[in-house]
Write a protein that holds these residues in place. Structure first.
Motif, PDB file in Angstrom:
ATOM      1  N   SER A 254      -5.102   2.443  -7.610  1.00 42.81           N
ATOM      2  CA  SER A 254      -4.079   3.600  -7.800  1.00 42.81           C
ATOM      3  C   SER A 254      -4.427   4.742  -7.150  1.00 42.81           C
ATOM      4  O   SER A 254      -3.408   5.344  -6.438  1.00 42.81           O
ATOM      5  N   PHE A 255      -5.844   5.112  -6.910  1.00 45.95           N
ATOM      6  CA  PHE A 255      -5.986   6.307  -5.921  1.00 45.95           C
ATOM      7  C   PHE A 255      -5.765   5.913  -4.559  1.00 45.95           C
ATOM      8  O   PHE A 255      -5.173   7.002  -3.787  1.00 45.95           O
ATOM      9  N   GLY A 256      -5.968   4.735  -4.176  1.00 49.13           N
ATOM     10  CA  GLY A 256      -5.373   4.285  -2.585  1.00 49.13           C
ATOM     11  C   GLY A 256      -3.861   4.433  -2.381  1.00 49.13           C
ATOM     12  O   GLY A 256      -3.394   4.991  -1.647  1.00 49.13           O
ATOM     13  N   HIS A 257      -3.156   3.942  -3.506  1.00 47.83           N
ATOM     14  CA  HIS A 257      -1.394   4.144  -3.378  1.00 47.83           C
ATOM     15  C   HIS A 257      -1.194   5.573  -3.396  1.00 47.83           C
ATOM     16  O   HIS A 257      -0.346   5.913  -2.511  1.00 47.83           O
ATOM     17  N   ALA A 258      -1.876   6.437  -4.179  1.00 48.80           N
ATOM     18  CA  ALA A 258      -1.534   7.580  -4.017  1.00 48.80           C
ATOM     19  C   ALA A 258      -1.992   8.514  -2.874  1.00 48.80           C
ATOM     20  O   ALA A 258      -1.239   9.567  -2.449  1.00 48.80           O
ATOM     21  N   LEU A 259      -2.796   7.894  -1.966  1.00 52.39           N
ATOM     22  CA  LEU A 259      -3.190   8.756  -0.721  1.00 52.39           C
ATOM     23  C   LEU A 259      -2.077   8.461   0.350  1.00 52.39           C
ATOM     24  O   LEU A 259      -2.022   9.417   1.075  1.00 52.39           O
ATOM     25  N   MET A 260      -1.169   7.693  -0.184  1.00 52.56           N
ATOM     26  CA  MET A 260      -0.148   7.229   0.845  1.00 52.56           C
ATOM     27  C   MET A 260       1.071   8.386   0.838  1.00 52.56           C
ATOM     28  O   MET A 260       1.721   8.532   1.578  1.00 52.56           O
ATOM     29  N   ASP A 261       1.131   9.210  -0.532  1.00 51.14           N
ATOM     30  CA  ASP A 261       2.087  10.046  -0.686  1.00 51.14           C
ATOM     31  C   ASP A 261       2.010  11.088   0.304  1.00 51.14           C
ATOM     32  O   ASP A 261       3.088  11.790   0.586  1.00 51.14           O
ATOM     33  N   LYS A 262       0.865  11.475   0.876  1.00 52.81           N
ATOM     34  CA  LYS A 262       0.814  12.465   1.749  1.00 52.81           C
ATOM     35  C   LYS A 262       0.169  12.184   3.016  1.00 52.81           C
ATOM     36  O   LYS A 262      -0.271  12.916   3.770  1.00 52.81           O
ATOM     37  N   HIS A 263       0.279  10.763   3.253  1.00 56.36           N
ATOM     38  CA  HIS A 263      -0.287  10.318   4.399  1.00 56.36           C
ATOM     39  C   HIS A 263       0.771  10.556   5.851  1.00 56.36           C
ATOM     40  O   HIS A 263       1.939  10.476   5.552  1.00 56.36           O
ATOM     41  N   PRO A 264       0.125  11.076   6.835  1.00 61.32           N
ATOM     42  CA  PRO A 264       0.790  11.369   7.926  1.00 61.32           C
ATOM     43  C   PRO A 264       1.497  10.373   8.576  1.00 61.32           C
ATOM     44  O   PRO A 264       2.648  10.552   9.233  1.00 61.32           O
ATOM     45  N   TYR A 265       1.205   9.018   8.426  1.00 57.42           N
ATOM     46  CA  TYR A 265       1.650   7.938   9.021  1.00 57.42           C
ATOM     47  C   TYR A 265       2.444   7.164   8.065  1.00 57.42           C
ATOM     48  O   TYR A 265       2.989   6.038   8.288  1.00 57.42           O
ATOM     49  N   ALA A 266       2.752   7.763   6.968  1.00 59.99           N
ATOM     50  CA  ALA A 266       3.356   6.779   5.836  1.00 59.99           C
ATOM     51  C   ALA A 266       4.835   6.220   6.372  1.00 59.99           C
ATOM     52  O   ALA A 266       5.053   5.026   6.042  1.00 59.99           O
ATOM     53  N   ARG A 267       5.562   6.949   6.832  1.00 57.57           N
ATOM     54  CA  ARG A 267       7.048   6.639   7.206  1.00 57.57           C
ATOM     55  C   ARG A 267       6.858   5.581   8.148  1.00 57.57           C
ATOM     56  O   ARG A 267       7.536   4.250   7.902  1.00 57.57           O
TER      57      ARG A 267
ATOM     58  N   TRP B 178       0.933  -1.223   0.042  1.00 59.81           N
ATOM     59  CA  TRP B 178      -0.081  -0.085   0.005  1.00 59.81           C
ATOM     60  C   TRP B 178       0.908   1.337  -0.140  1.00 59.81           C
ATOM     61  O   TRP B 178       1.457   1.610   1.205  1.00 59.81           O
ATOM     62  N   GLY B 179       1.045   1.659  -1.342  1.00 59.48           N
ATOM     63  CA  GLY B 179       2.057   2.883  -1.304  1.00 59.48           C
ATOM     64  C   GLY B 179       2.978   2.471  -2.406  1.00 59.48           C
ATOM     65  O   GLY B 179       3.745   1.327  -2.244  1.00 59.48           O
ATOM     66  N   LYS B 180       3.162   3.354  -3.416  1.00 56.40           N
ATOM     67  CA  LYS B 180       4.193   3.041  -4.503  1.00 56.40           C
ATOM     68  C   LYS B 180       4.823   4.122  -4.843  1.00 56.40           C
ATOM     69  O   LYS B 180       4.406   5.350  -4.821  1.00 56.40           O
ATOM     70  N   HIS B 181       5.971   3.959  -5.727  1.00 55.50           N
ATOM     71  CA  HIS B 181       6.842   5.143  -6.251  1.00 55.50           C
ATOM     72  C   HIS B 181       7.308   4.652  -7.579  1.00 55.50           C
ATOM     73  O   HIS B 181       7.408   3.628  -7.764  1.00 55.50           O
ATOM     74  N   GLY B 182       7.797   5.673  -8.339  1.00 56.31           N
ATOM     75  CA  GLY B 182       8.407   5.552  -9.624  1.00 56.31           C
ATOM     76  C   GLY B 182       7.674   4.523 -10.578  1.00 56.31           C
ATOM     77  O   GLY B 182       6.439   4.708 -10.584  1.00 56.31           O
ATOM     78  N   MET B 183       8.338   3.649 -11.275  1.00 59.03           N
ATOM     79  CA  MET B 183       7.812   2.687 -12.099  1.00 59.03           C
ATOM     80  C   MET B 183       7.205   1.364 -11.312  1.00 59.03           C
ATOM     81  O   MET B 183       7.776   0.270 -11.391  1.00 59.03           O
ATOM     82  N   GLN B 184       5.916   1.717 -10.684  1.00 58.37           N
ATOM     83  CA  GLN B 184       5.395   0.686  -9.948  1.00 58.37           C
ATOM     84  C   GLN B 184       6.290  -0.093  -8.967  1.00 58.37           C
ATOM     85  O   GLN B 184       6.414  -1.097  -8.869  1.00 58.37           O
ATOM     86  N   LEU B 185       7.193   0.632  -8.258  1.00 54.25           N
ATOM     87  CA  LEU B 185       8.100   0.293  -7.278  1.00 54.25           C
ATOM     88  C   LEU B 185       7.243   0.170  -5.886  1.00 54.25           C
ATOM     89  O   LEU B 185       6.754   1.219  -5.449  1.00 54.25           O
ATOM     90  N   PRO B 186       7.374  -0.657  -4.955  1.00 58.13           N
ATOM     91  CA  PRO B 186       6.577  -0.727  -3.807  1.00 58.13           C
ATOM     92  C   PRO B 186       7.177   0.060  -2.661  1.00 58.13           C
ATOM     93  O   PRO B 186       8.414  -0.031  -2.681  1.00 58.13           O
ATOM     94  N   ARG B 187       6.563   0.634  -1.661  1.00 55.85           N
ATOM     95  CA  ARG B 187       7.238   1.518  -0.667  1.00 55.85           C
ATOM     96  C   ARG B 187       7.652   0.274   0.340  1.00 55.85           C
ATOM     97  O   ARG B 187       8.501   0.743   1.360  1.00 55.85           O
ATOM     98  N   ASN B 188       6.974  -0.707   0.485  1.00 62.14           N
ATOM     99  CA  ASN B 188       7.457  -1.840   1.579  1.00 62.14           C
ATOM    100  C   ASN B 188       7.117  -3.126   0.795  1.00 62.14           C
ATOM    101  O   ASN B 188       6.470  -3.432  -0.149  1.00 62.14           O
ATOM    102  N   PRO B 189       7.990  -4.201   1.326  1.00 61.69           N
ATOM    103  CA  PRO B 189       7.774  -5.548   0.789  1.00 61.69           C
ATOM    104  C   PRO B 189       6.282  -6.077   1.217  1.00 61.69           C
ATOM    105  O   PRO B 189       5.669  -5.647   2.349  1.00 61.69           O
ATOM    106  N   SER B 190       5.792  -6.913   0.424  1.00 57.58           N
ATOM    107  CA  SER B 190       4.390  -7.433   0.541  1.00 57.58           C
ATOM    108  C   SER B 190       4.471  -9.108   0.595  1.00 57.58           C
ATOM    109  O   SER B 190       5.485  -9.609  -0.286  1.00 57.58           O
ATOM    110  N   LEU B 191       3.875  -9.777   1.126  1.00 64.46           N
ATOM    111  CA  LEU B 191       3.779 -11.233   1.066  1.00 64.46           C
ATOM    112  C   LEU B 191       2.077 -11.705   0.815  1.00 64.46           C
ATOM    113  O   LEU B 191       1.491 -11.247   1.581  1.00 64.46           O
ATOM    114  N   SER B 192       2.192 -12.750  -0.102  1.00 68.41           N
ATOM    115  CA  SER B 192       0.693 -13.137  -0.104  1.00 68.41           C
ATOM    116  C   SER B 192       0.634 -14.608  -0.417  1.00 68.41           C
ATOM    117  O   SER B 192       1.931 -15.413  -0.773  1.00 68.41           O
TER     118      SER B 192
END
Ligand code: DP6
Length: 366
Positions: free
Chosen positions: A229-242, A39-53
């Motif tokens: 896409s909208f949801g990931h973009a919300l993380m760009d300015k999210h106060p708890y993102a870091r 939840w949160g991405k940057h650049g060319m579809q790169l994840p802000r954190n690792p995920s597992l499924s």
């Protein structure tokens, strides 16, 4: 783009030998459910954190690609049929995607594709079809490449390139090219892990988790209120993102350890925490989104109570929507199905729930 991690991206093959007949490739590929959420991405579809499924057994996309060589080579051409009907929206989306990847796979510009796709799961269950469909398409493109150029003979290369290609279409699709559990994103303690593509977790997983089941409790079957896409973009300015990205990596390390050692208690603890993190992030985004339905909360409470009172090792996870995934080991299937029928089904829309389980991954069908 140079990618030292994936040499097979740099082959950039072009068809030089003409072929006259239409050729066919087909893949069936699964949807997946994330336990650690991307939840949160940057650049060319790169994840802000690792995920597992883990990938499902029964919720799949069946995709076939018939392709032929075109005379001119300026841009890929696509005809797209979903459930047998033409879809202009998907045609445009796939042409755009093929154009984007054509630097690495220049041969796609030489081809006219006729793609037919259908899902084995109903549209209305809240199981996202982008991961299954985009992984199926990525696998088909890798098969076309390998059939013509033999550049992906090594299975590791084949699946890594497919995962990389799938990622560029939809992040979570990167994880669907494998069966069982898979991981996408760089982790300092796993040398093979990378933000570029997903890797399978096979040898590492304790047999406790081999037969994981998922009952998808459909609370509401409407399409997602917030697009990914909208949801990931919300993380760009999210106060708890870091903090979120840090905690997600810690959760991943904890879950990885639990999966390896068969530590069911920590599996449950972390899986449920992650679902809550995803929803808490959405509630605290600006604008804020509440994707839970009152029935989602009722189900969650009942699952926790059932676990406490009966001592059964079951837990829940939730995607970006109101539907609840009830996870449990096969040994308690009868108890869980009684629990669903007696206590949970009343909260489901039209009493709808579906059985799925961990699957073995995509298969080539043509
Ligand atoms: C909540 O993979 O759908 O399901 O990369 O924009 O296509 P895009 O997003 P997508 O995001 C999935 C988000 C999630 C969690 C997850 O599957 O990890």
């Amino acid at each position: 783009m140079m990618n030292p991690e994936l040499a097979v991206l740099n082959t950039r093959p072009v068809i030089t030998k003409a072929f006259s007949q239409e050729r066919l490739v087909g893949w069936q590929s699964p949807a997946n459910i994330a336990l650690i959420k991307y939840w949160g991405k940057h650049g060319m579809q790169l994840p802000r954190n690792p995920s597992l499924s883990f990938s499902f057994k029964y919720s799949n996309t069946d995709l076939t690609v018939a392709y032929k060589l075109m005379g001119k080579t300026d841009s890929p051409k696509v005809d797209f049929l979903f459930d047998g009907k033409p879809s202009l929206k998907f045609k445009i989306r796939i042409e755009d995607y093929l154009n984007r990847i054509s630097d690495w796979m220049p041969f796609v510009k030489q081809l006219h594709f006729r793609i037919e796709s259908s899902n084995t799961f109903p549209h209305s269950t809240g199981i996202a079809s982008s991961a299954s469909s985009m992984s199926a398409l990525a696998l088909a493109l890798c098969s076309i490449e390998n059939d013509h150029f033999q550049t992906l003979e090594n299975p590791k290369d084949f699946y890594r390139k497919a995962s990389w290609l799938a990622r560029l279409a939809s992040g979570s699709a990167a994880r669907s090219v494998y069966g069982g559990f898979s991981l996408w994103g760089k982790l300092s303690f796993l040398v093979d892990s990378t933000d570029e593509y997903a890797i399978p977790l096979k040898k590492e997983i304790n047999t406790q988790f081999n037969d994981l089941r998922d009952a998808v409790l459909v609370v509401n079957s409407k399409p997602k209120a917030v697009s990914s896409s909208f949801g990931h973009a919300l993380m760009d300015k999210h106060p708890y993102a870091r903090q979120r990205y840090e905690v997600a990596s810690n959760h991943l390390a904890g879950l990885y350890q639990a999966l390896r050692t068969g530590d069911v208690e920590n599996f449950i603890r972390i899986t449920e925490l992650e679902a809550m993190h995803l929803h808490a992030l959405m509630m605290t985004s600006e604008p804020s989104f509440m994707l839970f339905h009152p029935s989602s909360l009722a189900i969650i409470q009942k699952i926790k109570l059932f676990r406490q009172q009966k001592g059964k090792m079951l837990c829940y996870t939730v995607d970006a929507g109101p539907n609840i995934h009830l996870l449990y080991p096969v040994e308690i299937q009868n108890d869980v199905e009684d629990f669903i029928k007696n206590d949970l089904i009343q909260h489901c829309e039209n009493q709808k729930w579906i059985r799925d389980e961990i699957g073995t991954g995509p298969i080539r069908t043509k």
